[in-house]
Design an enzyme around this catalytic site. Structure first.
Site, PDB file in Angstrom:
ATOM      1  N   GLY A  17       0.933  -1.252  -0.020  1.00 60.39           N
ATOM      2  CA  GLY A  17      -0.026   0.010   0.131  1.00 60.39           C
ATOM      3  C   GLY A  17       0.671   1.186  -0.206  1.00 60.39           C
ATOM      4  N   GLY A 116       5.223  -5.672   5.557  1.00 56.50           N
ATOM      5  CA  GLY A 116       5.375  -7.124   5.763  1.00 56.50           C
ATOM      6  C   GLY A 116       5.455  -7.909   4.840  1.00 56.50           C
ATOM      7  CB  ILE A 139      -0.207   4.121   7.694  1.00 57.24           C
ATOM      8  CG1 ILE A 139      -1.256   3.052   7.119  1.00 57.24           C
ATOM      9  CG2 ILE A 139       0.115   4.894   6.425  1.00 57.24           C
ATOM     10  CD1 ILE A 139      -2.662   3.487   6.966  1.00 57.24           C
ATOM     11  CG  ASP A 140      -1.013  -0.983   8.688  1.00 63.84           C
ATOM     12  OD1 ASP A 140      -1.738  -0.174   8.733  1.00 63.84           O
ATOM     13  OD2 ASP A 140      -1.152  -2.180   8.040  1.00 63.84           O
ATOM     14  CD  GLU A 235      -7.866  -2.271   8.321  1.00 64.14           C
ATOM     15  OE1 GLU A 235      -8.560  -2.497   7.590  1.00 64.14           O
ATOM     16  OE2 GLU A 235      -6.579  -1.812   8.308  1.00 64.14           O
ATOM     17  NE  ARG A 296     -26.101   9.835  11.897  1.00 63.99           N
ATOM     18  CZ  ARG A 296     -27.383   9.400  12.715  1.00 63.99           C
ATOM     19  NH1 ARG A 296     -27.531   8.704  13.384  1.00 63.99           N
ATOM     20  NH2 ARG A 296     -28.441  10.364  12.477  1.00 63.99           N
ATOM     21  CE1 TYR A 302      -7.128   1.756   0.747  1.00 61.37           C
ATOM     22  CE2 TYR A 302      -9.394   2.113   0.578  1.00 61.37           C
ATOM     23  CZ  TYR A 302      -8.404   1.262   0.587  1.00 61.37           C
ATOM     24  OH  TYR A 302      -8.702  -0.119   0.483  1.00 61.37           O
ATOM     25  CD  GLN A 304      -7.004   5.998   8.719  1.00 60.85           C
ATOM     26  OE1 GLN A 304      -6.776   5.315   9.706  1.00 60.85           O
ATOM     27  NE2 GLN A 304      -7.816   5.296   7.959  1.00 60.85           N
TER      28      GLN A 304
END
Ligand code: F6P
Length: 378
Positions: A17, A116, A139-140, A235, A296, A302, A304
């Site tokens: 990504g 990874g 980003i993870d 997530e 809500r 994305y 992020q």
């Protein structure tokens, strides 16, 4: 192979990504490699796919100029696996093709910027005899053996700002607002942004939650006069029952031995993952029913990963990139350039590939959240 003039010729690519800081890392490596060490640099397009198809562009000083602040990757990217790539509708092992291209182009080394999956691809290419180096991008923040990864700080800023903004609507309308934050199966981004943004509840993949416990935290807030709540949901976060189903499906895949059993277990896992995809919406419905407060959902998605990298990511990507040029100059391959405190360190790829860095259950950030009274759904 070093060129006749004695110059090293290096290939670089971005895989997995996209992430803020990729261009800063390409620039950091490229400027040091070309300007400081006199190397030649080519950039493969679309990650591993471009490497297999030998599609590249020459990266010189001009190509590297002006890219520090640009989001995404100037080389484009893909999520291909070199040993299982879809070619003409079939899954094929393309390692031999990559070795052929590497030799044909007279490369002395290959720098892969990725997470990874990229570490695993790099490991396979190292085993095939290529000189590879990786830089930790995602980003993870879930790559093993490095303090952090570039992209994480920017994504955390974006998610924090989102939580700040969601607070306005939550308290104005007396609502529960759940915001789903990326991070794959790790909770770093949600935990970091959740704490920085002052979320009332933070739900992580590492701590499967009880819906009742989350509802109790919200009701306790209401009884104290705060009739709204902001919930940061990773997530990968699941309630206890869904987490158990997922773990069981994962174990089946790990235990499967024959190709048929592996296929069946993977199909089952995909089915479980699919059935849990809307988990934040499901939680919103459950919390609305349990608390009587309107709920809500905002999925950050994305957003992020987009846009210009923050200063911390530009600095980290530049440090890692220039350190990678040093490593290439000294012919140190088969490693990832890791961030360690104020320094960088070379870690053997074998220690990185196939590992995921989750948030340890007693990590200081989790302890801090507990002491603040933030609900963790426990
Ligand atoms: O690894 C970065 C990441 O954004 C994860 O947080 C997320 O789970 C995944 O990539 C999404 O992948 P894709 O871009 O393939 O949809």
């Amino acid at each position: 192979m070093t060129t006749p003039s004695g110059t090293k010729r290096i290939g670089i690519l971005t895989a997995g990504g996209d992430s803020p800081g990729l261009n800063a890392a390409i620039r950091g490596f490229g400027k040091a490699a070309i300007g400081h060490y006199g190397m030649e640099l080519i950039g493969f397009r679309d990650g591993i796919r471009g490497l297999v198809q030998n599609r590249y562009t020459v990266l010189d000083g001009k190509a590297l100029s002006g890219i520090l602040t640009i989001g995404g990757t100037i080389l484009s990217t893909s999520r291909d696996k070199v040993h299982r790539m879809v070619v003409d509708g079939e899954l094929r092992d393309m390692r031999a093709q990559v070795v052929e291209n590497y030799e044909k182009e007279g490369l002395d080394g290959l720098v892969l910027l990725g997470g990874g999956g990229t570490a695993k691809n790099a490991m396979r290419l190292a085993e095939a005899g290529l000189n590879v180096i990786t830089l930790p991008k995602t980003i993870d923040n879930d790559i093993a053996c490095t303090d952090t990864t570039f992209g994480f700080a920017t994504a955390m800023e974006i998610a924090t700002e989102a939580i700040d903004r969601l607070h306005s609507t939550a308290h104005s309308h007396h609502r529960i607002i759940l915001t789903e934050i990326m991070g794959h199966r790790a909770g770093w981004l949600t935990l970091g942004a959740g704490i920085a943004g002052g979320a009332d509840i933070i739900l992580l993949p590492e701590i499967p939650y009880s819906v009742e416990a989350v509802a109790e935290t919200i009701k306790a807030r209401t009884s104290r006069g705060s009739n709204f709540s902001v919930v940061a949901v990773a997530e990968g976060a699941r309630d206890r029952s869904d987490a158990a189903d997922y773990e069981a499906a994962l174990l089946l895949v790990k235990a499967a031995k024959t190709p048929e059993a592996i296929r069946a277990a993977k199909t089952h896992l995909a089915h479980v993952e699919d059935s849990q995809r809307e988990h934040t919406f499901k939680l919103a419905r459950e919390l609305e029913a349990a608390t009587g407060l309107e709920s809500r959902v905002t999925i950050l998605g994305y957003v992020q990963r987009g846009g210009t990298p923050c200063a911390a990511d530009r600095l980290l990507a530049t440090r890692l990139g220039t350190a990678a040029a040093d490593a290439v100059a000294h012919s140190e391959f088969g490693v990832m350039v890791a961030a360690r405190g104020e320094n960088t360190e070379l870690v053997p790829l074998g220690e990185v590939a196939g590992k995921v860095k989750l948030v340890p259950l007693y990590h200081e950030w989790i302890e801090a959240a507990r002491k603040l009274g933030t609900g963790l759904g426990e």
